[in-house]
Motif scaffolding. Sequence first.
Motif, short mmCIF file in Angstrom:
data_model
loop_
_atom_site.label_atom_id
_atom_site.label_comp_id
_atom_site.label_asym_id
_atom_site.label_seq_id
_atom_site.Cartn_x
_atom_site.Cartn_y
_atom_site.Cartn_z
N TYR A 1 -6.43 -5.21 -4.27
CA TYR A 1 -6.24 -5.66 -2.89
C TYR A 1 -7.08 -4.81 -1.96
O TYR A 1 -7.41 -3.67 -2.29
CB TYR A 1 -4.76 -5.55 -2.48
CG TYR A 1 -3.86 -6.34 -3.38
CD1 TYR A 1 -3.55 -7.66 -3.09
CD2 TYR A 1 -3.31 -5.78 -4.53
CE1 TYR A 1 -2.73 -8.41 -3.91
CE2 TYR A 1 -2.49 -6.51 -5.35
CZ TYR A 1 -2.20 -7.83 -5.05
OH TYR A 1 -1.40 -8.56 -5.87
N LYS A 2 -7.42 -5.36 -0.79
CA LYS A 2 -8.15 -4.57 0.19
C LYS A 2 -7.75 -5.02 1.59
O LYS A 2 -7.37 -6.17 1.82
CB LYS A 2 -9.65 -4.66 0.00
CG LYS A 2 -10.25 -5.99 0.38
CD LYS A 2 -11.76 -5.96 0.27
CE LYS A 2 -12.33 -7.30 0.71
NZ LYS A 2 -13.77 -7.28 0.73
N MET A 3 -7.86 -4.08 2.52
CA MET A 3 -7.63 -4.39 3.92
C MET A 3 -8.95 -4.78 4.55
O MET A 3 -9.98 -4.17 4.30
CB MET A 3 -7.05 -3.18 4.65
CG MET A 3 -5.63 -2.83 4.27
SD MET A 3 -4.43 -4.14 4.52
CE MET A 3 -4.52 -4.40 6.29
N LEU B 1 -4.62 -8.33 4.79
CA LEU B 1 -4.58 -7.91 3.39
C LEU B 1 -5.13 -9.06 2.55
O LEU B 1 -4.67 -10.20 2.67
CB LEU B 1 -3.14 -7.59 2.98
CG LEU B 1 -2.93 -7.17 1.53
CD1 LEU B 1 -3.67 -5.88 1.21
CD2 LEU B 1 -1.44 -7.02 1.23
N ASP C 1 -6.60 -10.42 -1.43
CA ASP C 1 -6.59 -10.17 -2.86
C ASP C 1 -8.02 -10.00 -3.36
O ASP C 1 -8.98 -10.04 -2.59
CB ASP C 1 -5.82 -11.26 -3.61
CG ASP C 1 -6.46 -12.64 -3.51
OD1 ASP C 1 -7.64 -12.76 -3.11
OD2 ASP C 1 -5.77 -13.62 -3.84
N ILE D 1 -4.49 -0.71 -2.81
CA ILE D 1 -5.05 -1.36 -1.63
C ILE D 1 -6.20 -0.53 -1.08
O ILE D 1 -5.99 0.56 -0.55
CB ILE D 1 -3.98 -1.54 -0.53
CG1 ILE D 1 -2.78 -2.31 -1.07
CG2 ILE D 1 -4.58 -2.23 0.69
CD1 ILE D 1 -1.60 -2.37 -0.11
N ASP D 2 -7.44 -1.02 -1.20
CA ASP D 2 -8.61 -0.34 -0.64
C ASP D 2 -8.64 -0.48 0.89
O ASP D 2 -8.14 -1.48 1.43
CB ASP D 2 -9.91 -0.95 -1.19
CG ASP D 2 -10.23 -0.48 -2.60
OD1 ASP D 2 -9.72 0.58 -3.01
OD2 ASP D 2 -10.99 -1.19 -3.28
N SER E 1 -7.05 0.91 3.22
CA SER E 1 -5.71 0.65 3.75
C SER E 1 -5.36 1.47 4.98
O SER E 1 -5.96 2.49 5.26
CB SER E 1 -4.68 0.94 2.65
OG SER E 1 -4.80 2.27 2.21
N LEU F 1 1.15 0.99 5.32
CA LEU F 1 0.66 0.86 3.94
C LEU F 1 1.82 0.62 2.99
O LEU F 1 1.76 -0.27 2.14
CB LEU F 1 -0.11 2.13 3.55
CG LEU F 1 -0.49 2.28 2.08
CD1 LEU F 1 -1.42 1.17 1.65
CD2 LEU F 1 -1.11 3.63 1.84
N TRP G 1 2.45 -2.75 0.68
CA TRP G 1 2.62 -2.58 -0.78
C TRP G 1 3.96 -3.14 -1.20
O TRP G 1 4.04 -3.87 -2.20
CB TRP G 1 2.50 -1.09 -1.11
CG TRP G 1 2.69 -0.75 -2.55
CD1 TRP G 1 1.75 -0.82 -3.53
CD2 TRP G 1 3.89 -0.28 -3.17
NE1 TRP G 1 2.31 -0.41 -4.73
CE2 TRP G 1 3.62 -0.08 -4.51
CE3 TRP G 1 5.16 -0.02 -2.68
CZ2 TRP G 1 4.58 0.38 -5.42
CZ3 TRP G 1 6.13 0.45 -3.56
CH2 TRP G 1 5.83 0.63 -4.92
N VAL H 1 2.43 -6.29 -3.02
CA VAL H 1 1.72 -5.75 -4.18
C VAL H 1 2.63 -5.41 -5.35
O VAL H 1 2.38 -5.83 -6.48
CB VAL H 1 0.89 -4.51 -3.79
CG1 VAL H 1 0.21 -3.91 -5.00
CG2 VAL H 1 -0.12 -4.88 -2.73
#
Length: 95
Positions: free
Chosen positions: A4-6, A11, A13, A77-78, A80, A86, A90, A94
């Motif tokens: 995952y990344k912000m 957010l 996938d 989560i990249d 983030s 956060l 998650w 997540v």
Amino acid sequence: MADYKMDGDNLRDRSGSKIGYVSGSDIRDKNGNKVGNISGNDIRDKSGSKVGYVSGNDIRDKSGSKIGTLDDARKAIDNSHGGVTLAALWYFFVR
């Protein structure tokens, strides 16, 4: 690479699809439905009931049992946000 990344407050996938976002202190799903809220160090569900909280680096459920760490959330989560935001992302999307 995390699953995952912000992207700003969104957010996403691994495929880049938006799965949720942050709107002020609210956590919303991709359709804009409120799934939770951040209140201080507490993570609350959409009805306002406490479902978890952050204590130091630990993410705990409402009964105080450790369910993860902020480091776990950062690995998943990249790019983030930090802290409780956060942890809430998650918690809801997540774990």
